[in-house]
Enzyme design. Structure first.
Site, PDB file in Angstrom:
ATOM      1  N   ASP A  13       0.916  -1.060   0.053  1.00 33.54           N
ATOM      2  CA  ASP A  13       0.007  -0.079  -0.055  1.00 33.54           C
ATOM      3  C   ASP A  13       1.094   1.108   0.014  1.00 33.54           C
ATOM      4  O   ASP A  13       1.562   1.548   0.990  1.00 33.54           O
ATOM      5  CB  ASP A  13      -0.803   0.017   1.211  1.00 33.54           C
ATOM      6  CG  ASP A  13      -1.843   1.107   1.432  1.00 33.54           C
ATOM      7  OD1 ASP A  13      -1.486   2.034   0.693  1.00 33.54           O
ATOM      8  OD2 ASP A  13      -2.489   1.278   2.444  1.00 33.54           O
ATOM      9  N   TYR A 227       1.707   1.249  14.712  1.00 34.11           N
ATOM     10  CA  TYR A 227       0.620   1.166  13.802  1.00 34.11           C
ATOM     11  C   TYR A 227       0.730   1.588  12.560  1.00 34.11           C
ATOM     12  O   TYR A 227       1.195   2.643  12.120  1.00 34.11           O
ATOM     13  CB  TYR A 227      -0.730   1.711  14.198  1.00 34.11           C
ATOM     14  CG  TYR A 227      -1.641   1.343  13.226  1.00 34.11           C
ATOM     15  CD1 TYR A 227      -2.395   0.160  12.937  1.00 34.11           C
ATOM     16  CD2 TYR A 227      -2.067   2.343  12.077  1.00 34.11           C
ATOM     17  CE1 TYR A 227      -3.177  -0.240  12.164  1.00 34.11           C
ATOM     18  CE2 TYR A 227      -2.924   1.892  11.249  1.00 34.11           C
ATOM     19  CZ  TYR A 227      -3.620   0.854  11.194  1.00 34.11           C
ATOM     20  OH  TYR A 227      -4.426   0.418  10.095  1.00 34.11           O
ATOM     21  N   LYS A 230      -3.066  -3.023   8.453  1.00 35.47           N
ATOM     22  CA  LYS A 230      -2.988  -4.483   8.671  1.00 35.47           C
ATOM     23  C   LYS A 230      -2.145  -4.958   7.565  1.00 35.47           C
ATOM     24  O   LYS A 230      -1.925  -4.003   6.358  1.00 35.47           O
ATOM     25  CB  LYS A 230      -4.457  -4.995   8.470  1.00 35.47           C
ATOM     26  CG  LYS A 230      -5.218  -4.904   9.764  1.00 35.47           C
ATOM     27  CD  LYS A 230      -4.900  -6.303  10.592  1.00 35.47           C
ATOM     28  CE  LYS A 230      -5.428  -5.900  12.079  1.00 35.47           C
ATOM     29  NZ  LYS A 230      -4.748  -7.041  13.044  1.00 35.47           N
TER      30      LYS A 230
HETATM   31  C1  F6R Z   1      -7.297  -0.003   8.173  1.00 34.59           C
HETATM   32  C2  F6R Z   1      -7.170   0.841   7.485  1.00 34.59           C
HETATM   33  C3  F6R Z   1      -8.314   2.114   7.711  1.00 34.59           C
HETATM   34  C4  F6R Z   1      -7.655   3.244   8.517  1.00 34.59           C
HETATM   35  C5  F6R Z   1      -8.643   4.249   9.128  1.00 34.59           C
HETATM   36  C6  F6R Z   1      -7.915   5.446   9.604  1.00 34.59           C
HETATM   37  O1  F6R Z   1      -6.406  -1.328   7.931  1.00 34.59           O
HETATM   38  O2  F6R Z   1      -6.402   1.086   6.708  1.00 34.59           O
HETATM   39  O3  F6R Z   1      -9.447   1.645   8.292  1.00 34.59           O
HETATM   40  O4  F6R Z   1      -6.972   2.369   9.732  1.00 34.59           O
HETATM   41  O5  F6R Z   1      -9.160   4.838   7.650  1.00 34.59           O
HETATM   42  O6  F6R Z   1      -6.653   5.787   8.862  1.00 34.59           O
HETATM   43  P1  F6R Z   1      -5.879   6.971   9.415  1.00 34.59           P
HETATM   44  O7  F6R Z   1      -5.414   6.616  10.875  1.00 34.59           O
HETATM   45  O8  F6R Z   1      -5.027   6.971   8.647  1.00 34.59           O
HETATM   46  O9  F6R Z   1      -6.834   8.133   9.473  1.00 34.59           O
HETATM   47 MG    MG Z   2      -3.771   2.314   3.175  1.00 36.29          MG
HETATM   48 MG    MG Z   3      -4.716  -2.140   2.418  1.00 39.12          MG
END
Ligand code: F6R
Ligand code: MG
Ligand code: MG
Length: 366
Positions: A13, A227, A230
């Site tokens: 990603d 973090y 995933k």
């Molecule tokens: C799960 C994922 C999304 C982000 C969520 C918050 O794997 O990629 O659910 O965790 O959109 O993202 P941030 O913290 O980047 O705002």
């Molecule tokens: Mg992403």
């Molecule tokens: Mg992904």
């Protein structure tokens, strides 16, 4: 002996469009352009599931080949540059290192590779998921290769009847163990039933020793120590003639089992089988998706793909996944929708505990 073909599926990603939902077409075009005519690969297919770019490569240089890994890394770096220019979301998020150092393992991108002598006919499936973790393959792989209620070939095909050997990884302690099925089934289930920690890495035909399946087992969050999303795993499965029939390999996905991932990598949700066209998780950043692309290999050429979940036979699984999603969402921030404390990718627990430190009364002392 015929020549050996390696299939490498490498994914990362490097920026989402919009949010974490999908990949901008300019990134896919760039990846395709960089692979076009490249002398290192026999053939390639570039696709995406959610916000992950998947490079499916065939070549003759074997697993863990530095040049192939470098090529994938360079493609992800080039895609990151575009992602940054377009201010796409989380540009470069999976490239954990500043520079490539010989092998892409441990650097952020996910990878699954297998090398084999191409059979007279070589049908393969590349499974790719978004918003979940490598252990998501445990249940479907168990069903494909060890469950006679899923795979009738285990019962009635003399070429499958002896069973398969499973290599299981402990992702926390970094160990591996081999299980021989059906004899070790109950022992193996003790471990693979805990997919957050134990993950099926490889499966081998018991009699021929031939590789049957390989999956990516990186856990990005463990690698980065913080973090970073995933791991959105991939898995390659060889089909037919002693391996599961195409339909036996797809059948487990008619049941949208619960996996860890979804919103903020911190929720359980159903794994929904979808076509590439529908592989952009939006509702609560999900639910988690899986795509299956089928190819016939022909001298290393990827004849295909056939978008295998673009089939009304999986409509009920999608409907059930939506019903499960409705049910789970109503639990809001409560477990078991929300993951247990030690498995969440995001947590405010330390800050909130610190803030409330003086308000906690130790009951052992009163
Ligand atoms: C799960 C994922 C999304 C982000 C969520 C918050 O794997 O990629 O659910 O965790 O959109 O993202 P941030 O913290 O980047 O705002
Ligand atoms: Mg992403
Ligand atoms: Mg992904």
């Amino acid at each position: 002996m015929g020549k050996k073909i390696t299939i490498s599926v490498i994914k990362a990603d490097v920026g989402g469009f919009v949010g974490h939902s999908s990949v901008h077409p300019a990134l896919l075009e760039k990846a395709r352009a960089l692979l076009e005519g490249n002398p290192l690969v026999i053939d390639s297919h570039v696709t995406h599931v959610g916000d992950d770019i998947n490079l499916i490569l065939t070549h003759e240089t074997g697993r863990n080949n530095g040049e192939i890994h470098q090529l994938a890394w360079d493609i992800f770096v080039a895609c990151t540059e575009i992602a940054k220019k377009l201010k796409l979301y989380g540009a470069g998020q999976d490239l954990l290192a500043d520079a490539f150092s010989g092998n892409i393992k441990g650097m952020g991108p996910g990878i699954a590779e297998m090398e084999f002598e191409e059979r007279a006919s070589e049908p393969i499936i590349v499974f790719m998921a978004d918003k979940t973790e490598p252990g998501a393959w445990n249940m479907p792989l168990y069903k494909m290769f060890a469950d006679p209620f899923n795979t009738i070939g285990l019962v009635i095909d003399p070429k499958m009847h002896s069973g398969f050997n499973f290599e299981v990884r402990d992702l926390i302690d970094n160990k591996k163990i081999m299980f021989s099925t059906p004899e070790d089934l109950y022992d193996m289930l003790v471990f693979i039933g805990a997919p957050g920690r134990y993950s099926i890495k490889r499966i081998f035909h018991k009699e021929t020793g031939e590789i049957a399946s390989v999956s990516s087992t990186q856990r990005l969050n463990l690698m980065a120590g913080r973090y970073v999303g995933k791991d959105d795993p991939v898995c390659i499965v060889r089909c037919q003639s002693g391996f599961p029939a195409l339909g036996e390999a797809l059948e487990p996905f008619a049941f949208p089992h619960l996996v860890a991932g979804w919103m903020r990598g911190s929720h359980h949700g159903p794994l929904m089988p979808v076509s590439v066209e529908d592989a952009h998780p939006t509702r609560f950043d999900g639910p988690p998706r899986v795509v299956a692309l089928g190819f016939q290999l022909c001298d290393g050429k990827l004849v295909g793909p056939q978008d295998l979940f673009a089939d009304p036979a999986f409509d009920n699984a999608r409907k059930l996944a939506n019903d499960i999603a409705d049910y789970l969402r109503r639990l809001g921030p409560f477990e078991p929708h929300r993951l247990p404390l030690d498995e969440m990718e995001y947590t405010t627990m330390p800050q909130v505990t610190k803030k409330l430190k003086d308000r906690f009364i130790d009951l052992r002392k009163s």
